[in-house]
Design an enzyme around this catalytic site. Sequence first.
Site, PDB file in Angstrom:
ATOM      1  N   GLY A   1      39.362  40.616  50.500  1.00 29.00           N
ATOM      2  CA  GLY A   1      40.535  39.783  50.204  1.00 29.00           C
ATOM      3  C   GLY A   1      40.229  38.808  49.093  1.00 29.00           C
ATOM      4  N   ASN A   2      41.073  37.813  48.946  1.00 26.32           N
ATOM      5  CA  ASN A   2      40.812  36.781  47.932  1.00 26.32           C
ATOM      6  C   ASN A   2      41.374  35.446  48.412  1.00 26.32           C
ATOM      7  OD1 ASN A   2      43.622  36.415  46.847  1.00 26.32           O
ATOM      8  ND2 ASN A   2      43.361  38.608  46.466  1.00 26.32           N
ATOM      9  N   HIS A   3      41.161  34.408  47.632  1.00 28.57           N
ATOM     10  CA  HIS A   3      41.480  33.052  48.084  1.00 28.57           C
ATOM     11  C   HIS A   3      42.925  32.620  47.829  1.00 28.57           C
ATOM     12  CE1 HIS A   3      37.509  32.060  49.343  1.00 28.57           C
ATOM     13  NE2 HIS A   3      36.990  32.394  48.168  1.00 28.57           N
TER      14      HIS A   3
END
Length: 401
Positions: A211-213
């Site tokens: 995923g990512n932030h």
Amino acid sequence: MALRGKHILIGITGGIAAYKIPLLVRLLIKEGAEVRVMMTEAAAQFVSPFTLATLTGAPVGMDFRRPDGTWNNHVAWAHWADLILMAPLTANTLAKIVNGQADNFPLAVLMSAECPVWLSPSMDLEMYRYPAVRDNMAKAASYGMRVIPAEEGELASGLKGQGRMPEPEHLFELIRQHFQNRPPLPDLTGKKVLITAGPTYEHLDPVRFIGNHSSGKTGKALAEAFRDAGAEVSLIIGPNHVVDGSEDYEVVPVTSANDMFEEVKKRLDNSHIAVFAAAVADYQPAEVKDNKIKKADERLTIELVRNPDILAYAGRHKKPGQVIVGFALETDRELENAKEKLARKNADMIVLNSLRDPGAGFATDTNKITVIHRDGNTRSYPLKDKKALAYDILHELEKHL
Ligand code: C5P
């Protein structure tokens, strides 16, 4: 502190949404405003004057007589205000306002006003549709008052329809916008707007993902701005902590890029405007394991395959008149890369965020953007909170409508 030094007078009448006004008061005070509240006897059945006196640090105006027997000068109250907002406004008080009846303190104050007067009529849907109520709203508007349309949704009666007072955050935003002297939002009533937001999670096994932030805050701010402009919004959003089910527009939660793509495809053709603010993962694992991947060797190689590029798909399937907005987050040759992306993906406008600036980027409440148009025009904005930037983006987009 956009409202520093502004005097805002809120008039509460006897509707159930009165219980939400303390939240509006807090938002206004936090933004630097001085707030006073006046209310009818009926309003005090729904929210305590003591609560509002405590929050505002000032007596609540209910009567022409003060407790010590002196005159509570309604004219002075009116002249103190830079803006008067009647919210929630009942059908009864609305009728009195347009007929010039002043049989209570808030009405007398309102009729002494020199500042803008805003009305937020809120009631059950049949009442809201009642011909005389509609006429009174039109009359109030013709007298120069701003009538804020009630929103659609669940009503205290259990029915669904138009009649809800806009949420405190929405009213707050309208007030803030008013004092920032921004040009009015374009009227997007009847327009369907699709927004993607947040990260995507690409599963590796039952417990892990790539995923990512991304927080989804920008997408949510955009959804609110479009809703404020009257549009019908669908927010397709990856895993996040920013929507909570209280939104007054369609929220479609998704997990992976593929899920997001499916939901976009369902709505794209019918959308007048599509804004792709999501931080979509570019790759997904070639294979999702059925069981948790066990640790074994010192090195583990995971094969990834490309995800669909949702924005590029929308660009390829663009209908005449449809407006497509992409986002770009670049770490080098920012402007050149963003311009190239706009052309490659057939977007009308690209919003470039920079990760370089402090306060800009993913999980923050603020951001710094440059907007690039198809014709090559660009404009950079200073660091602002994401809601304010959403309004700027909407104004930029107006050029394409
Ligand atoms: O190519 P890049 O990922 O940098 O482009 C960013 C823009 O493309 C954003 O608007 C993003 O929402 C969109 N995008 C997408 N689907 C992807 C990758 C990016 O819609 N798979």
